[in-house]
Write a protein that holds these residues in place. Structure first.
Motif, PDB file in Angstrom:
ATOM      1  N   GLU A 129      76.869  55.170  -2.186  1.00  0.00           N
ATOM      2  CA  GLU A 129      75.573  54.495  -2.115  1.00  0.00           C
ATOM      3  C   GLU A 129      75.598  53.331  -1.128  1.00  0.00           C
ATOM      4  O   GLU A 129      74.597  52.639  -0.973  1.00  0.00           O
ATOM      5  CB  GLU A 129      75.167  53.974  -3.501  1.00  0.00           C
ATOM      6  N   LEU A 150      84.006  58.843 -11.071  1.00  0.00           N
ATOM      7  CA  LEU A 150      82.707  59.317 -10.582  1.00  0.00           C
ATOM      8  C   LEU A 150      81.793  58.143 -10.302  1.00  0.00           C
ATOM      9  O   LEU A 150      81.025  58.144  -9.347  1.00  0.00           O
ATOM     10  CB  LEU A 150      82.068  60.262 -11.602  1.00  0.00           C
ATOM     11  N   PHE A 151      81.891  57.113 -11.140  1.00  0.00           N
ATOM     12  CA  PHE A 151      81.075  55.921 -10.920  1.00  0.00           C
ATOM     13  C   PHE A 151      81.426  55.286  -9.578  1.00  0.00           C
ATOM     14  O   PHE A 151      80.543  55.037  -8.752  1.00  0.00           O
ATOM     15  CB  PHE A 151      81.295  54.929 -12.060  1.00  0.00           C
ATOM     16  N   TYR A 192      75.940  57.195 -14.976  1.00  0.00           N
ATOM     17  CA  TYR A 192      77.325  56.911 -15.340  1.00  0.00           C
ATOM     18  C   TYR A 192      77.445  55.680 -16.219  1.00  0.00           C
ATOM     19  O   TYR A 192      78.323  55.629 -17.084  1.00  0.00           O
ATOM     20  CB  TYR A 192      78.195  56.809 -14.086  1.00  0.00           C
ATOM     21  N   LEU A 219      79.603  64.181 -19.948  1.00  0.00           N
ATOM     22  CA  LEU A 219      79.693  63.724 -18.567  1.00  0.00           C
ATOM     23  C   LEU A 219      79.104  64.742 -17.593  1.00  0.00           C
ATOM     24  O   LEU A 219      78.341  64.387 -16.693  1.00  0.00           O
ATOM     25  CB  LEU A 219      81.155  63.432 -18.215  1.00  0.00           C
ATOM     26  N   ALA A 233      72.555  57.874  -9.858  1.00  0.00           N
ATOM     27  CA  ALA A 233      73.927  58.051 -10.344  1.00  0.00           C
ATOM     28  C   ALA A 233      74.375  56.856 -11.185  1.00  0.00           C
ATOM     29  O   ALA A 233      74.985  57.030 -12.241  1.00  0.00           O
ATOM     30  CB  ALA A 233      74.865  58.245  -9.150  1.00  0.00           C
ATOM     31  N   THR A 234      74.050  55.647 -10.735  1.00  0.00           N
ATOM     32  CA  THR A 234      74.505  54.462 -11.451  1.00  0.00           C
ATOM     33  C   THR A 234      74.038  54.481 -12.895  1.00  0.00           C
ATOM     34  O   THR A 234      74.817  54.289 -13.826  1.00  0.00           O
ATOM     35  CB  THR A 234      73.979  53.194 -10.753  1.00  0.00           C
ATOM     36  N   VAL A 279      84.959  59.207 -15.783  1.00  0.00           N
ATOM     37  CA  VAL A 279      83.668  58.522 -15.666  1.00  0.00           C
ATOM     38  C   VAL A 279      83.778  57.394 -14.655  1.00  0.00           C
ATOM     39  O   VAL A 279      82.908  57.214 -13.796  1.00  0.00           O
ATOM     40  CB  VAL A 279      83.213  57.975 -17.041  1.00  0.00           C
ATOM     41  N   LEU A 304      80.466  58.133  -6.688  1.00  0.00           N
ATOM     42  CA  LEU A 304      79.073  58.533  -6.486  1.00  0.00           C
ATOM     43  C   LEU A 304      78.099  57.376  -6.590  1.00  0.00           C
ATOM     44  O   LEU A 304      77.087  57.348  -5.903  1.00  0.00           O
ATOM     45  CB  LEU A 304      78.692  59.605  -7.513  1.00  0.00           C
ATOM     46  N   ALA A 305      78.403  56.409  -7.473  1.00  0.00           N
ATOM     47  CA  ALA A 305      77.424  55.350  -7.685  1.00  0.00           C
ATOM     48  C   ALA A 305      77.698  54.120  -6.838  1.00  0.00           C
ATOM     49  O   ALA A 305      76.802  53.311  -6.629  1.00  0.00           O
ATOM     50  CB  ALA A 305      77.373  54.964  -9.163  1.00  0.00           C
TER      51      ALA A 305
END
Lengths: 366, 398
Positions: free
Chosen positions: B155, B146-147, A335, A315, A331-332, B143, B150-151
């Motif tokens: 965004e 963070l997804f 992850y 990770l 980022a997408t 995970v 951050l994602a």
């Protein structure tokens, strides 16, 4: 005046509305007005979710290229993963030495296969290989020695580090957990108190604080000059943490055994360790195998927490990659990829545990 | 036969080496001595190390000035110049509790909904629920966090292009903005009415229970309760002539001021924790309902009880007995997992107290000990509460 039929009427096919595709749909999708609405709504949701995902991950995704400019950014930019694949798998392990990790994987896979499958009659030698010989080989193979160049643990990373963390922790946690569980059920109050205290204390606090403790406080606990490297400190924390959980799982197995087993063992003249080793533990561990696998899945997922104390596991390597200025905004992809890798491992293990549970379940089935 | 066994002959004393009592005593003394020696060794090393590094000990640092800013502060005043590490601890505790409690509520709702959907005889619904459960349970929480953070949340479009519902609710990468309620004179009656509603509901439900026990006549407690808890505050508001106003978030060019805002850090942690734990709770609910024998449903059907009443009065109460103990440990897990906020910058106890405060003061032992003590207390409180609830719904055997 024959009103009674003499010849047999040919067998009619079952009604179309109750068999085949239509029958199945009537039964499983449209059995009532409420179900019909549910079906339509969820079909709509599912269609959009699946389409959006495929659109992102495959249809509009970019696979070819070497830099971010090769991505059109309508969909996923898998180029990012492709370019960093080596790092994601091995971290900063020197490229010339990566074959050593691969050899380690192959040797481990052989060991696991021999232990789990029924190819070899006796499980004794495969177990000796997997649990005693293999760890020693791995130490020299991964770290260095015997003419192999030394690779410092700070260079270990990626999926390799995740697997090292998970397997070393389980390797330490299982025996430690068994001892703690036995201690918790001991008749000696002092032993019991120490074990209960340890187990309950560890189980009440989050893994992060245990990891913090291992990384910040372990150096304080040891004499000046004696210091482990970061990886070993994390391993100590994770092993102690999972040992406490393992102890509870094993205790469950021990409690499931009737008292008569122990009494029978004693009446045969077996001592404590003999009756535990030969009579109680084999049965108790067999019962708790599915839960042990589940604990291991939890442990495997928890290895990601070493990100917080600054180790570069799968990770954190990906996270660091997404913050690279040449690859911003991905980022997408990062992850989703990590999630997919973990999902494959964990789902595989949970299926295995379900399969095992059914195999070991030799009683009645409904 | 017995005479042949060494040490077991008639009248012969058992050798002290083989006497279980003596051995147990010896072994326990050994454990105590080892344990004390271990503690002494660690304490000694720690004291030497602390002296060498010049780190103070004791809890004086709690009244020292903290000197750093905190992203999310609820309910208390905090100022980097004047506030202390003790305030940091307090804010950490409040933030942990805030996210844990709201997470527990949402996770329970998600878990029960998907647990029931997982049992649906509608194939499609069933499959969707199981896909959700299997995906969420098999991906590490960190995970997922963070997804989300951050994602997804970072965004989102920036302030100028924020997604709006009407003019007053806006969603962008700075958070979710909505109007705040500004109390005016007479506002006090509304919370009072709310409290009265809750107390009245408790009394009504007790009375209804008693009446049903005596006469067998049921009373619609749930709808009455809803009416009391929601209706009384509304009546109060109307009586006082709507004693509140709204402050709408004002969209500037680069920023939004006024109104209430849910920061993305909180939202990511809240969503991540609830969705993750919801998957586990769904499995617990499913197995709990499955654990109730099918004969119970059949018996209820043969008595002519309607399906929804069967579910509510026969299946669920029995399923709860199976569900509550594992549910408790999921609640505990959620609270402990809120410590993962460190990775996404939500200011809860591990992030600001065991993180920033520790780095500033260097007093690792005191800080980690306080942090662990906090989690220990929370674990204890949650388990005591859930054990109390469990014993209330447990099977009473006569």
């Amino acid at each position: 005046m024959a009103i009674v039929r003499t010849e047999r009427h040919p067998e009619l096919p079952p009604p179309v509305t109750q068999t085949g595709v239509i029958g199945w749909m009537r039964q499983n999708l449209f059995s009532s007005w409420f179900n019909t609405i549910l079906t339509i709504v969820s079909a709509y949701v599912a269609y959009h979710a699946i389409y959006a995902f495929l659109d992102f991950a495959i249809i509009n995704a970019n696979f070819a290229g070497t830099s971010r400019d090769d991505c059109t950014l309508d969909g996923a930019c898998w180029v990012f993963i492709k370019q960093r694949f080596g790092q994601i798998m091995y971290g900063f392990y020197p490229e010339a030495e990566r074959w050593r990790v691969d050899v380690g994987y192959v040797l481990g896979a052989i060991g696991i296969f021999l232990v789990l499958s029924n190819v070899v009659k006796s499980k004794k030698w495969p177990a000796v290989y997997l649990f005693i010989v293999y760890p020693v080989i791995c130490y020299f193979l991964f770290y260095g020695g015997f003419g192999l160049e030394v690779v410092e643990t700070s260079q270990w990373g990626g999926l390799f580090l995740t697997l090292v963390l998970a397997s070393v922790s389980i390797f330490v946690a299982l025996p430690l957990g068994i001892i703690l569980a036995l201690g918790r059920r001991s008749e000696m109050p002092v032993v019991r108190m120490v074990c209960v205290g340890f187990i309950e204390l560890i189980r009440a606090v989050p893994l992060i604080s245990v990891l913090f403790m291992a990384s910040v406080m372990l150096p304080l606990f040891l004499p000046e000059g004696q210091n482990f490297d970061k990886l070993v400190r994390a391993l100590v924390g994770m092993s102690l943490f999972s040992a406490a959980y393992m102890a509870e799982v094993v205790r469950g197995g021990l409690q499931a055994l009737p008292k008569g087993q122990m009494e029978a063992a004693k009446s045969l003249g077996l001592g404590y360790w003999q009756s535990m080793g030969l009579i109680i533990l084999p049965q108790a561990l067999k019962i708790s195998i599915p839960s042990i696998v589940n604990t291991f899945i939890g442990l495997f997922k928890d290895t990601t927490l070493v990100l917080i104390i600054g180790l570069f596991d799968l990770l954190s390597v990906v996270k660091a990659g997404t913050q690279d200025k040449d690859w911003l905004g991905l980022a997408t992809e990062g992850y989703v990829f990590v999630a997919a890798v973990f999902w494959v491992f964990c789902f595989g293990m949970s299926r295995y545990s379900i399969w095992l549970e059914n195999k070991l379940h030799t009683g009645h089935k409904r | 036969m017995t005479a042949d066994v060494p040490g077991m002959s008639e009248g012969a004393k058992v050798s002290p080496f083989r006497d279980p009592k003596v051995r147990a005593l010896f072994f326990q003394i050994l454990v105590i001595v080892t344990f004390l020696a271990f503690v002494y060794y660690i304490a000694d090393n720690t004291i030497t190390n602390l002296e060498k590094r010049g780190i103070a000990s004791g809890f004086d640092f709690l009244s020292q000035n903290s000197g750093f800013d905190i992203g999310i502060v609820l309910f208390v005043d905090y100022n980097a110049q004047t506030s202390t590490h003790g305030d940091v601890l307090l804010i950490g505790i409040i933030n942990t509790l805030a996210v844990s409690l709201s997470g527990i509520v949402l996770a329970t709702i998600i878990g029960f909904v998907f647990g029931v959907l997982r049992l649906s005889n509608n194939w499609l619904v069933n499959k969707i629920a199981s896909v959700y459960i299997e995906v969420v349970r098999n991906i590490p929480l960190l995970v997922q966090l963070l997804f989300w953070y951050l994602a997804v949340l970072l965004e989102l479009p920036n302030v100028r292009e924020s997604a709006k519902i009407g003019e007053s609710i806006a969603l962008n990468n700075r958070g979710l903005y909505f109007p705040s309620i500004v109390p005016e004179a007479g506002f006090w009656l509304i919370p009072v009415a709310f409290a009265v509603g809750i107390i009245a509901t408790i009394f009504v439900s007790r009375w209804a229970h008693k009446r049903q026990d005596e006469t067998g006549q049921p009373f619609p407690v749930i709808s009455t309760g809803f009416g009391l808890i929601l209706g009384l505050p509304i009546v109060a508001a109307l009586v006082m002539g709507l004693p509140f106003g709204f402050e709408y978030p004002a969209m500037g060019r680069f920023n939004i001021s006024g109104g209430w805002v849910v920061k993305p850090e909180f939202m990511a942690l809240f969503l991540g924790l609830s969705i993750y734990t919801g998957g586990f709770i769904a499995e617990i609910v499913r197995s709990g309902i499955n654990a109730v024998s099918h004969g119970q449903t059949e018996a209820a059907n043969s008595l002519g009880i309607k399906p929804n009443i069967t579910m509510r009065l026969i299946i669920i109460p029995q399923a709860l007995r199976v569900i509550i103990p594992p549910l408790t440990s999921q609640y505990l897990n959620l609270t402990k997992n809120s410590s993962l906020a460190t990775a996404i910058g939500y200011s809860e106890i591990v992030a600001i107290f065991a993180g920033t405060s520790l780095n500033q003061t260097g007093q690792a032992i005191e800080i980690i000990a306080l942090t662990m003590l906090f989690y220990l207390t929370i674990s204890l409180i949650i388990s005591v509460f859930m054990n109390w609830y469990n014993s209330r719904i447990a099977l009473v055997e006569r």
